[in-house]
Design an enzyme around this catalytic site. Structure first.
Site, PDB file in Angstrom:
ATOM      1  N   PRO A  37      -7.871 -90.903  31.384  1.00 23.06           N
ATOM      2  CA  PRO A  37      -6.734 -91.028  32.289  1.00 23.06           C
ATOM      3  C   PRO A  37      -6.336 -92.455  32.577  1.00 23.06           C
ATOM      4  O   PRO A  37      -7.114 -93.227  33.104  1.00 23.06           O
ATOM      5  CB  PRO A  37      -7.296 -90.454  33.581  1.00 23.06           C
ATOM      6  CG  PRO A  37      -8.748 -90.837  33.552  1.00 23.06           C
ATOM      7  CD  PRO A  37      -9.094 -91.226  32.147  1.00 23.06           C
ATOM      8  N   GLU A  38      -5.133 -92.769  32.257  1.00 21.94           N
ATOM      9  CA  GLU A  38      -4.552 -94.018  32.741  1.00 21.94           C
ATOM     10  C   GLU A  38      -3.274 -93.602  33.466  1.00 21.94           C
ATOM     11  O   GLU A  38      -3.032 -92.412  33.628  1.00 21.94           O
ATOM     12  CB  GLU A  38      -4.302 -94.975  31.570  1.00 21.94           C
ATOM     13  CG  GLU A  38      -5.589 -95.223  30.780  1.00 21.94           C
ATOM     14  CD  GLU A  38      -5.422 -96.127  29.567  1.00 21.94           C
ATOM     15  OE1 GLU A  38      -4.637 -97.071  29.661  1.00 21.94           O
ATOM     16  OE2 GLU A  38      -6.067 -95.871  28.550  1.00 21.94           O
TER      17      GLU A  38
ATOM     18  N   LYS B 270      -4.992 -94.985  39.164  1.00 18.70           N
ATOM     19  CA  LYS B 270      -5.572 -93.861  38.426  1.00 18.70           C
ATOM     20  C   LYS B 270      -6.150 -92.807  39.374  1.00 18.70           C
ATOM     21  O   LYS B 270      -6.844 -91.895  38.927  1.00 18.70           O
ATOM     22  CB  LYS B 270      -6.659 -94.362  37.472  1.00 18.70           C
ATOM     23  CG  LYS B 270      -6.182 -95.390  36.459  1.00 18.70           C
ATOM     24  CD  LYS B 270      -7.316 -95.837  35.559  1.00 18.70           C
ATOM     25  CE  LYS B 270      -6.936 -97.056  34.734  1.00 18.70           C
ATOM     26  NZ  LYS B 270      -8.084 -97.587  33.986  1.00 18.70           N
TER      27      LYS B 270
ATOM     28  N   ARG C 105     -15.361-103.368  25.514  1.00 16.25           N
ATOM     29  CA  ARG C 105     -14.508-102.229  25.166  1.00 16.25           C
ATOM     30  C   ARG C 105     -13.944-102.404  23.765  1.00 16.25           C
ATOM     31  O   ARG C 105     -13.570-103.510  23.365  1.00 16.25           O
ATOM     32  CB  ARG C 105     -13.333-102.115  26.155  1.00 16.25           C
ATOM     33  CG  ARG C 105     -13.716-102.200  27.634  1.00 16.25           C
ATOM     34  CD  ARG C 105     -14.591-101.054  28.087  1.00 16.25           C
ATOM     35  NE  ARG C 105     -13.948 -99.775  27.908  1.00 16.25           N
ATOM     36  CZ  ARG C 105     -13.073 -99.239  28.762  1.00 16.25           C
ATOM     37  NH1 ARG C 105     -12.751 -99.870  29.860  1.00 16.25           N
ATOM     38  NH2 ARG C 105     -12.533 -98.074  28.527  1.00 16.25           N
TER      39      ARG C 105
END
Length: 264
Positions: free
Chosen positions: A2-3, A54, A254
């Site tokens: 989810p962004e 978010k 990341r």
DNA sequence: TAATCTGTTATGTA
DNA sequence: ATACATAACAGATT
């Protein structure tokens, strides 16, 4: 999952189905998902559902139920009671339907606050503005004296909220900025470009129902914005602008996709 | 089969 | 103030 665009989609879907309905019971099937649960919100009506970054906020009577989906949290609204292996919480509604919170990795969290304190307690008290509210000048002031990689700054929800790993890569590609550039070297103009690109990319993703790479769906509906991604997940493919092969590197722990020719 | 990776965030250490 | 590792966890990928 989810962004910002995915949360936006989920909130819209939840709103349609849940606003005005009354919670008759809450089952916490996995204790850690809702550590500070109490019955304050039982037999109360869901007045509104909103988004902050978010986070998903359920306004229930004088309380605010804060929900974060983390990596793979998903909601389902059903007219049958049928919790599955990964159902961590079920809201029973007096209308006869059931809201499931499903999360295979169990990273998502619920927290309960009151209307009077939700904005000045964690986790929302330190949350930055979204690109829709933050100006380029404000972003510049927040990062230009700090010593961070720009991608790391965009992922920091205290600086700017709503951007995650997918959109950080897409925004940096769109603005032709290398993810490893130091924030001290980012110009005001580039900050303004970052804000403009963020809005453009978010809006487009929302139009496509969000980005589904692994498992994201909003109440069962998958998005299709993954087809619009320019660099994220595109390792080994040619850059859509110059044809150089997209590379994958690690930035701030990341996976990071970028075009070394376009992004400087 | 086993190691490694994953769209997030908080925390502790250096 | 920042970097880095780690934890929370399950399943897909390599």
């Amino acid at each position: 999952m989810p962004e910002y665009p995915e949360i936006y989609t989920v909130v819209n879907n939840l709103k349609e189905k849940l606003v005005g309905k009354t919670i008759s019971k809450i089952e916490v099937l996995y204790k850690n998902v809702f550590y500070d649960y109490n019955n304050e919100i039982v037999n109360k009506t869901i007045k509104d559902i909103r988004q902050m970054g978010k986070y998903i906020l359920f306004f229930i009577s004088d309380n605010v139920l804060i929900s974060h989906l983390r990596m793979e949290g998903k909601y389902a609204v059903k007219d049958k009671y049928e919790p599955g292996k990964h159902t961590l919480l079920v809201m029973h509604l007096s209308s006869g339907d059931y809201v499931e919170y499903n999360d295979t990795r169990k990273f998502g969290r619920f927290e309960l606050r009151t209307i009077s304190n939700y904005l000045n307690t964690l986790p929302l008290s330190e949350l930055g503005k979204t690109p829709y509210k933050l100006t380029g000048k404000e972003l510049y002031n927040l990062i230009s004296k700090r010593n961070l990689k720009i991608k790391q700054a965009l992922l920091n929800q205290k600086i700017i909220s709503g951007i995650g790993n997918i959109y950080a890569d897409e925004i940096l590609f769109d603005t032709k900025i290398s993810p490893t550039r130091n924030t001290k070297d980012i110009t005001l103009t580039e900050c303004e470009n970052i804000i403009n690109s963020s809005i453009k990319i978010f809006d487009k993703s929302i139009d496509f129902g969000g980005t589904t790479i692994r498992t994201y769906s909003s109440l069962g509906e998958k998005g299709s914005n993954q087809n619009n991604l320019k660099v994220h997940t595109r390792k080994g493919e040619p850059c859509p602008v110059c044809g150089t092969i997209i590379e994958k590197i690690t930035v701030a722990g990341r996976g990071t996709y970028y075009c070394r020719n376009c992004q400087k």
